[in-house]
Write an enzyme that holds these catalytic residues in place. Structure first.
Site, PDB file in Angstrom:
ATOM      1  N   ASP A 495      24.310  22.610  79.259  1.00  0.00           N
ATOM      2  CA  ASP A 495      23.504  22.161  78.211  1.00  0.00           C
ATOM      3  C   ASP A 495      22.036  21.823  78.820  1.00  0.00           C
ATOM      4  OD1 ASP A 495      22.484  21.663  75.625  1.00  0.00           O
ATOM      5  OD2 ASP A 495      24.219  20.261  75.328  1.00  0.00           O
ATOM      6  N   ASP A 557      22.483  24.563  67.345  1.00  0.00           N
ATOM      7  CA  ASP A 557      23.341  23.540  66.758  1.00  0.00           C
ATOM      8  C   ASP A 557      23.603  23.523  65.224  1.00  0.00           C
ATOM      9  OD1 ASP A 557      23.473  22.486  69.136  1.00  0.00           O
ATOM     10  OD2 ASP A 557      22.327  20.727  68.985  1.00  0.00           O
TER      11      ASP A 557
HETATM   12  C1  DGJ Z   1      23.490  19.634  72.198  1.00  0.00           C
HETATM   13  C2  DGJ Z   1      24.265  21.004  72.087  1.00  0.00           C
HETATM   14  O1  DGJ Z   1      23.694  22.001  71.503  1.00  0.00           O
HETATM   15  C3  DGJ Z   1      25.591  20.446  71.267  1.00  0.00           C
HETATM   16  O2  DGJ Z   1      26.567  21.589  71.078  1.00  0.00           O
HETATM   17  C4  DGJ Z   1      26.113  19.310  72.202  1.00  0.00           C
HETATM   18  O3  DGJ Z   1      26.786  20.041  73.252  1.00  0.00           O
HETATM   19  C5  DGJ Z   1      25.348  18.248  72.359  1.00  0.00           C
HETATM   20  N1  DGJ Z   1      24.210  18.666  72.968  1.00  0.00           N
HETATM   21  C6  DGJ Z   1      26.296  17.341  73.485  1.00  0.00           C
HETATM   22  O4  DGJ Z   1      25.145  16.248  73.650  1.00  0.00           O
END
Ligand code: DGJ
Length: 738
Positions: A495, A557
């Site tokens: 991430d 997201d």
């Molecule tokens: C952002 C990501 O896009 C989410 O799927 C998740 O992993 C969060 N970060 C966790 O902090």
């Protein structure tokens, strides 16, 4: 051209199937030939400059350029079409290369010196790039030399005939005795003629990625850029130029994509004569790259694709080029395990025991890969929320008293439902970041990107580690090696949750990205069996650069199935659905509050290479639980064609109430059609769904009508689907050649 002989047949006759003669040179005239595309340029005998002649449908001759009145203020090189425009020498348009020399002047005069044609394609040192064998791709390297400043530029053009694609990059070598500064470096640059064109780009934001926007290419500059240090949610390093009449299935489309993860700029500049200069490369605001005497700069690669079959043809060229000649991970062409990710179900609120329980519930659904998202690390600064812990990659002893090993073994002890396989384990990491509330930051405050005494601006309470520094690269490498060696981890979600603000210098962004590539090149080669998924707060780094190393990336997201359809179909303009990560989440959706049936949510997510769930199974309704077994069976059945098949956007959610998309196997024997109804309607009726890519003569049985029709019937008359009068209805229709 012989009447009646198709372009592909001609190409085959010419030996292009074997990769031969895709590039020829005759008296300084260069012809790059693909199955349905030609790219022509030549050396201007007077200036030594490279002039653009043609990039488009097949063309075998060099024809005289457009007549332009000579005189007035715009003359000389401003009136011609150029391949590698520099600064000075009468061209008033934007340059592709802009160098500041030691004495402060910025003029360059690159003139043809030599060239070499080779089969295959050399790799780019330290950078992701397309690749191929001698039969797949041919390359010409044209060496230009600026005799006044003693700088050499080697332009590289690689043509992939099967995909109507040209990959371009250049190398700059400083032969002189003084440092030079590269202020602007566009990987792709060519001048198109005075055509009526529109630009389509993928614009968005966090949780709202990849919306198609279209605007006319007017006089002046039409373009966009990322200054976020990354490819970004706001603008993707991709654009298409299309004729005003181009549709999904017909008309001309030129696609341009930068194989790069850092800041970029994309511009189409129309000058007074109407010619359109196309530029794609590093963002000049994040350039100023210092090149010492004897050093070489290699630009990132840009891929340009031509299609005479509309945007759909352009997308399929990108998809198949990227699946076969960009994404290098072994999993690229393999079906992906169905996963359950802990994030939307549990957030930070878990411990070993609740995770093992969740893994057990996942196993009961038939899940094959259990992913432990954010929240598992930090000792002095435990990651129980997003204010602390990033950088301290040690399992939190309060959550995992015995570390990751025994916990992962417990997860692996589950046997996947209806299978003999063990449940796999995957882990979330965000290795490029640090919270000020961390041991790492207290020990190494100088490791973060910053500009002198300026405030270190926080986003999501975190700062960015300076991956340009070798010691930071070593820290990240040793950390990820240590974690991967500590337990049986078969998947990593990498991430990245903020953009870059303050940097020591504009050039740091490129040095950072090279550091990132060095790290992930090492990790993906050391751990080839680990499935790597990219993520940057969703689709903030969905780019061809990372796709080279990682076979899949989390698309957004926003897991609301209605919004996701737009995001996924937008993403598919340049990137293959097989590279997208898409999950079924709980309703009402955490971002939009929308309630959509689990069938619709699953159908949207099944259109991606990596399908999964992101919810707490114990919170599923009885109706949802009852639907799971058939969803799992369907997801397994459709995944092979999603991974290897050709993708067609049949109808877009922003243009119709009945969006649809189709996958078809390479042998055209099987098709899977995802069809959706967004809103219940009284009138009008849904239009017939017309399919694409089927063999017109063959007969195909379909799973809705339970009858056979010819491929021609599906394409021209279409089928009428039995929609219920209800919002958010969906179907997966299978077709089999008889
Ligand atoms: C952002 C990501 O896009 C989410 O799927 C998740 O992993 C969060 N970060 C966790 O902090």
């Amino acid at each position: 051209m012989k009447a009646g002989l198709g372009v592909s047949a001609l190409a085959a006759l010419a030996g292009l199937a074997l990769g031969q003669n895709a590039i020829t040179e005759n008296s300084g005239n260069f012809t790059l030939t693909a199955d349905g595309m030609s790219y022509l340029f030549h050396v201007d005998q007077a200036s030594g400059d490279l002039f653009s002649d043609h990039f488009g449908g097949p063309s075998t001759d060099f024809t005289p350029p457009a007549q332009i009145y000579q005189g007035g203020w715009s003359d000389g090189l401003t009136n011609v079409r150029r391949e590698f425009p520099d600064v000075g020498r009468s061209d008033f348009r934007l340059p592709a290369i802009h160098i500041q020399h030691a004495d402060g002047n910025t003029v360059s005069a690159f003139a043809y010196q030599s060239h070499e044609i080779l089969q295959g394609k050399p790799s780019l040192p330290g950078l992701p790039a397309t690749y191929g064998e001698d039969a797949d791709v041919s390359t010409v390297q044209v060496t230009l030399y600026d005799n006044y400043s003693d700088v050499t530029a080697v332009l590289s053009y690689s043509v992939f005939p099967k995909y109507n694609a040209v990959a371009r990059s250049f190398q700059l070598h400083n032969n002189g005795s003084d440092e030079i500064v590269i202020e602007r470096a566009y990987s792709f640059s060519a001048d198109l003629p005075n055509l009526d064109l529109e630009m389509i780009e993928l614009q968005g934001d966090w949780a709202a990625e990849m919306n198609r926007v279209k605007r006319k290419v007017q006089y002046g500059e039409t373009g966009f850029r990322s200054t976020e240090g990354y490819s970004s949610h706001i603008h993707n390093p991709f654009f298409a130029l299309v004729s005003p009449t181009t549709t999904e299935t017909t008309g001309e489309a030129w696609g341009f994509n930068l194989v790069y993860t850092g800041s970029f700029a994309a511009t189409a500049e129309r000058f007074s004569h109407g010619f359109i200069r196309v530029l794609l490369g590093l963002n000049p605001l994040h350039s100023s790259l210092h090149l010492a005497p004897g050093d070489t700069f290699t630009s990132p690669e840009a891929v340009a694709v031509y299609s005479s079959e509309g945007l759909g043809g352009m997308s399929r060229s990108f998809h198949n080029l990227y699946k076969n000649h960009l994404s290098r991970g072994v999993q690229t062409k393999q079906t992906r395990p169905i996963l359950l990710n802990s994030w939307e179900g549990l957030g930070f609120d878990y411990n070993e025991s609740s995770l093992v329980t969740l893994a057990g519930e996942a196993e009961a659904l038939g899940i094959e890969l259990f992913v432990n998202d954010d929240g598992w690390f930090g000792t002095e600064y435990p990651r129980d929320n997003d204010t602390m812990g990033l950088g301290d990659w040690t399992p939190n002893p309060a959550k995992f008293p015995d570390g990751l090993g025994p916990y992962v073994n417990d997860v692996n002890n589950y046997t996947v439902l209806n299978s003999t396989s063990k449940l796999q384990f995957g882990l979330w990491m965000e290795p490029e970041m640090v919270n000020p509330n961390s041991t790492l930051y207290h020990e190494h405050p100088d490791w973060v990107l910053h500009s002198g005494q300026h405030v270190r601006t926080l986003t999501r309470n975190q700062l960015v580690l300076n991956l340009a520094l070798p010691e930071v690269q070593e820290f990240v490498l040793s950390t990820v090696h240590r974690i991967l060696d500590s337990a049986n981890i078969q998947y990593i979600k990498w991430d990245n949750n903020r953009g870059i603000h303050e940097m020591p210098s504009p050039a740091t962004d490129h040095a950072y990205i090279l550091g990132l590539y060095r790290i992930i090149d090492n990790l993906t080669t050391t751990y080839p069996d680990v499935l790597w998924e990219g993520c940057a707060s969703g689709g903030g780094r969905f780019d061809a650069g990372l796709l080279h190393y990682w076979p899949q990336s989390w698309a957004s997201d926003d897991t609301d199935a209605s919004n996701r359809l737009t995001i996924q179909l937008g993403t598919s303009l340049a990137y293959p659905p097989s590279a997208m990560g898409c999950h079924v989440s709980a309703v009402p959706n955490g971002i939009t509050n929308r309630n959509i049936s689990i069938t619709y949510r699953a159908h949207v997510a099944e259109m991606c290479g990596s399908f999964g769930f992101e919810l707490n199974p114990s919170e599923l309704s009885a109706e949802e639980s009852a639907a799971i077994p058939s969803i799992m069976a369907e997801a397994h059945k459709v995944n092979p064609i999603v991974i290897t098949g050709d993708f067609y956007r049949l109808a877009l959610p922003d243009e119709t109430n009945w969006p649809a998309a189709q996958f078809i196997s390479n042998d055209t024997n099987t098709a899977a059609v995802f069809a959706f109804q967004q809103k219940a309607t009284v009138k009008p009726a849904a239009p017939p769904l017309r399919l694409q890519g089927l063999d017109p003569q063959a007969r195909y049985w379909n799973s809705v009508d339970n009858v056979t029709y010819s491929g021609a019937t599906y394409a021209n008359a279409g089928i009428n689907l039995p929609w219920a009068t209800a919002d958010y209805q969906s179907m997966l229709v299978w077709l089999y050649k008889q």
